[in-house]
Design a protein around this motif. Sequence first.
Motif, PDB file in Angstrom:
ATOM      1  N   UNK A   1      59.163 -45.225 -34.416  1.00 35.17           N
ATOM      2  CA  UNK A   1      58.834 -46.983 -33.882  1.00 35.17           C
ATOM      3  C   UNK A   1      59.026 -47.008 -31.900  1.00 35.17           C
TER       4      UNK A   1
ATOM      5  N   UNK B   1      43.994 -43.585 -24.166  1.00 34.20           N
ATOM      6  CA  UNK B   1      44.184 -44.713 -23.912  1.00 34.20           C
ATOM      7  C   UNK B   1      45.204 -45.457 -24.337  1.00 34.20           C
TER       8      UNK B   1
ATOM      9  N   UNK C   1      49.907 -54.293 -29.475  1.00 34.15           N
ATOM     10  CA  UNK C   1      49.366 -53.700 -29.191  1.00 34.15           C
ATOM     11  C   UNK C   1      49.842 -52.145 -30.238  1.00 34.15           C
ATOM     12  N   UNK C   2      51.494 -52.508 -31.477  1.00 31.22           N
ATOM     13  CA  UNK C   2      51.063 -51.658 -31.978  1.00 31.22           C
ATOM     14  C   UNK C   2      51.081 -51.974 -33.442  1.00 31.22           C
TER      15      UNK C   2
ATOM     16  N   UNK D   1      40.473 -52.478 -37.919  1.00 28.98           N
ATOM     17  CA  UNK D   1      40.095 -53.261 -36.779  1.00 28.98           C
ATOM     18  C   UNK D   1      40.788 -52.601 -35.805  1.00 28.98           C
TER      19      UNK D   1
ATOM     20  N   UNK E   1      40.076 -50.695 -32.016  1.00 29.11           N
ATOM     21  CA  UNK E   1      39.939 -52.164 -30.441  1.00 29.11           C
ATOM     22  C   UNK E   1      41.924 -51.706 -29.560  1.00 29.11           C
TER      23      UNK E   1
ATOM     24  N   UNK F   1      43.593 -49.042 -28.811  1.00 28.14           N
ATOM     25  CA  UNK F   1      43.771 -48.215 -27.754  1.00 28.14           C
ATOM     26  C   UNK F   1      42.881 -48.565 -27.164  1.00 28.14           C
TER      27      UNK F   1
ATOM     28  N   UNK G   1      46.110 -49.679 -24.424  1.00 31.46           N
ATOM     29  CA  UNK G   1      47.112 -49.076 -23.926  1.00 31.46           C
ATOM     30  C   UNK G   1      47.787 -48.289 -25.244  1.00 31.46           C
ATOM     31  N   UNK G   2      47.315 -49.564 -26.615  1.00 27.42           N
ATOM     32  CA  UNK G   2      48.018 -49.538 -28.116  1.00 27.42           C
ATOM     33  C   UNK G   2      47.961 -48.494 -28.746  1.00 27.42           C
ATOM     34  N   UNK G   3      48.868 -48.299 -30.048  1.00 24.85           N
ATOM     35  CA  UNK G   3      48.541 -47.553 -30.826  1.00 24.85           C
ATOM     36  C   UNK G   3      48.441 -47.866 -31.803  1.00 24.85           C
ATOM     37  N   UNK G   4      47.922 -47.097 -33.183  1.00 24.90           N
ATOM     38  CA  UNK G   4      48.175 -47.207 -34.569  1.00 24.90           C
ATOM     39  C   UNK G   4      48.234 -46.131 -35.649  1.00 24.90           C
ATOM     40  N   UNK G   5      49.280 -46.342 -36.208  1.00 21.78           N
ATOM     41  CA  UNK G   5      49.770 -45.167 -36.455  1.00 21.78           C
ATOM     42  C   UNK G   5      49.174 -44.942 -38.222  1.00 21.78           C
ATOM     43  N   UNK G   6      48.997 -44.609 -38.941  1.00 23.98           N
ATOM     44  CA  UNK G   6      48.816 -44.385 -39.756  1.00 23.98           C
ATOM     45  C   UNK G   6      49.581 -43.847 -40.946  1.00 23.98           C
ATOM     46  N   UNK G   7      51.135 -44.855 -41.686  1.00 23.80           N
ATOM     47  CA  UNK G   7      52.391 -44.665 -42.201  1.00 23.80           C
ATOM     48  C   UNK G   7      51.995 -43.724 -43.127  1.00 23.80           C
TER      49      UNK G   7
ATOM     50  N   UNK H   1      58.295 -48.579 -38.429  1.00 22.89           N
ATOM     51  CA  UNK H   1      58.255 -48.433 -37.374  1.00 22.89           C
ATOM     52  C   UNK H   1      57.909 -49.727 -36.580  1.00 22.89           C
TER      53      UNK H   1
ATOM     54  N   UNK I   1      59.622 -50.237 -32.933  1.00 23.44           N
ATOM     55  CA  UNK I   1      58.462 -50.836 -31.401  1.00 23.44           C
ATOM     56  C   UNK I   1      59.364 -52.097 -31.341  1.00 23.44           C
TER      57      UNK I   1
END
Lengths: 298, 586
Positions: free
Chosen positions: A79, A272, B220-221, B236, B240, B242, B245-251, B260, B264
């Motif tokens: 993270x 992105x 953004x995280x 959703x 949206x 990225x 500038x953000x990120x989505x993590x599938x933990x 995480x 962050x």
Amino acid sequence: MSATLVSPKAFVSEYPTWCPGCGDFGVLNALRSAAARLGLQPHQIVVVSGIGCSGKINSYFNSYGLHTLHGRSLPVAQGVKLANPELTVIASGGDGDGYGIGAGHFMHAVRRNVDITYIVMDNQVYGLTKGQTSPTSPTGFVSPTTPQGSADGPVRPLRVALANECSWIAQGFSGNIRQLTELMVQAISHKGFSLLNVQSPCVTWRPTILENGEKVGVYEWFKKHLHNLEEDPDYDPTSKAAAYAKLLEHGDLVTGVLYRDERPSFREHLKGYTDRPMADLATKPDNEALEGLAAQFR
Amino acid sequence: MRTELVWKVGGQQGSGIEKPGSVFLDACSRLGYYTFGYRHFMSRIMGGHTNYQVRVSHRPVFAMGDCTDVLVIDREGAQEAIDMNLPEMAPDGVIVADAGMEAALPESSSIQLLKVPFHDIAAEIGGDLYWNMVAMGASCAVTGLDRQAFRDLVQATFGRKGEKVVQANYEAIDRGYRYVLDHFGTFSHLQIAPVREPKRRLTMEGDNAAAFGALAGGCRFLAAYPITPASMIMEWMAREVPKFGGVVVQAEDEISAILMAIGANYAGARGMTSTSGPGFSLMQEALGLSGLTETPVVIVNVQRGGPATGLPTKPEQGDINEMVYGSHGEIPRVVLAPGTYDECFYDTAAAFNLADTHQCPVIVAMDLTLGMGKGTVESLDWNRVRIDRGKLLDAQSLTQLGAPYQRFEETEDGISPRVLPGTPGGVHLNTADEHDFVGRITESQDTRRRIHDKRLRKVQQVDFPGVALRGDLPADLLLVGMGSVTGPMWEAADRLNTKGARVAVCQIRRVWPFPVEEFTAALAGAKVALVCEHNATGQLAHLIRAQCGGDLLPGLRKYDGDPFRPAEVVQRAEEVLADVRNARIA
């Protein structure tokens, strides 16, 4: 980056409370030297640690430090790195922390390949809780929790990492700080997840190892049995098959870089995604962007 | 003509029943009606009954309809669809069914059954999937809804697939419409009046509203693990975030997800996790990490029926205790409870300010009805979203401190300025062991007392409304509740007040720190209160007693997996009001 600006002393904070002779001193000293050799400043590094003797390392290493929960250093470290790619992020812990309670996170961190370095101080025993069997203890290990000898086979972290195609795998030894420092420099420089397992003996709870009915000092035992891959000019660390063969041949008792590849790290798969600290992005999108998002609900 | 109508589509799970449901809802929204949708489904991919109820009205609606006027059912699973939904049908209601179904109504039923060959017509047009639109056309004929909104939706949805697909869908709508008119005539009692000068409002699920709110609030995280009924938030945001500038993590699990998010936030991002009960249980240890290390984190908990795996697809508010008290040891925290879709947006945005300013976990307490339900949002005001990152020191302000930086400096409000890693001159250790004001591990009794007090007093003043009152005080009855129970309480109060009762509603907006003064003042304005909540043990009522004292307030507790309906609140409220009257007479 200049390699001459910073001295290892810049990374010294408190004097450790580890037992005299603990292998973790070697890890700490190697990490200070490696950070200096890489030209890093203390404020550029975050050491995220778990719980146990090994987890105390960021109390003694002068950088930003986050001492977390038992087994949980890896998710926190990922993270941190994902939120600020400019930071050098090092996760650390012991064998109980990383291969026991945190084993699930370990496997997934390996395959996620976020650009962090994981340093495990592996001593095959629980130290801080006074000598119980750990996930890497050998079968038959006698301890307060296994008075009849442990029935479990040990976790083999190097093989787990290799099976999941960890992009950089090495093993070091606290008794060889020169090699350990070099491995740390490489691990931190690697773009992706790097595992550095360190044989870091516990002189209090596992001072000797039984061999042919005789007790051998733990450092002496490792010195005798560890096989240095760097001394084998034909060894190819980009071959998974060769790496696995070496582990089988030496019962995992190898040092040096076992395996490396250059597959894309986590961030290289993303579109992105910022390459700046995410703190700069914690803003409200402008009204036009918000209206654009709202349009999907009309 | 009617000003309100309840329509429903039902059938076998796995046959895509949610699609016509959301199409109907979206078309009605385009026609300017207020809508409220709820999907009943089971935790399996195929088989079992599923349905989607849509309430359509000229005035704002905040709850499911008490009964269904028009039910559309598919061929597969028709008998189950009839059996499941008949008790909910209005006596003068209509069921529109596929002509090929073999199910029947009981002979005594007053419900009219219209058999329309959905699938035969669809096959003639060119594909079985068109039956949805045949059913939409048939629904328009029965209810008088303007077919044009459905055509517009078709154009918006299938326009990219080419004119042929669009025309085939138009034909399906028209054929279904004409079939009903030709064979059954019109149903004057079911006709809903058109909305004059329709306004294009927003139609949102609570999950999507919360996700949008997070993004608007600077998040953004997101790290999360898929779970019903919270997955939509993750999906959703994965789409949206990225773009910003953000990120989505599938933990790998919810333990990792929250950690995480904590990592962050520690590094300066606005990060969160979204989950439901089972995942929230796994997050308990990490809540303490956020609390002790004073690291902000936002958790959206879309509650579902528990315990254990429980009722994964049904609403409940059974995690109130866990959200308020969970994690070993004692930590400061904030628990917010949105009750409407727009509140899901605003509250989630605000949660990040509270997390940053108080440096502690902030939980947004939602529930399945709110998260997966869908309804009208009048508008969203971007000006109501603001960003406050709390006490944060940069490199320059560190040089001006005049004293060594202490991460956990003992301050009057308990809140110590934060320094993000990477900042020159602010290097420090932060540890989940108890520590001193600098951050070093300590077991000093004096320090422990002082730093524990420091942390706990951080939430003494929380800038977020505690309760929201609707209706006039003094009142005879105060309805008390939170989350998705708010809407049914509002509607129940309106109905009772129309009949001459004096009922007000107190929505709990901030569950923790519990708004003792605000609540006590509201309670003092009513003769009696009724706590309506989605659990068996009265967790909210007990929280109120623990915080405000007094006797345990009377309750209406529902835990059968079905959302609250206004009528059942009315019924219980009338009992309580009668008790008050009788007590006065006695």
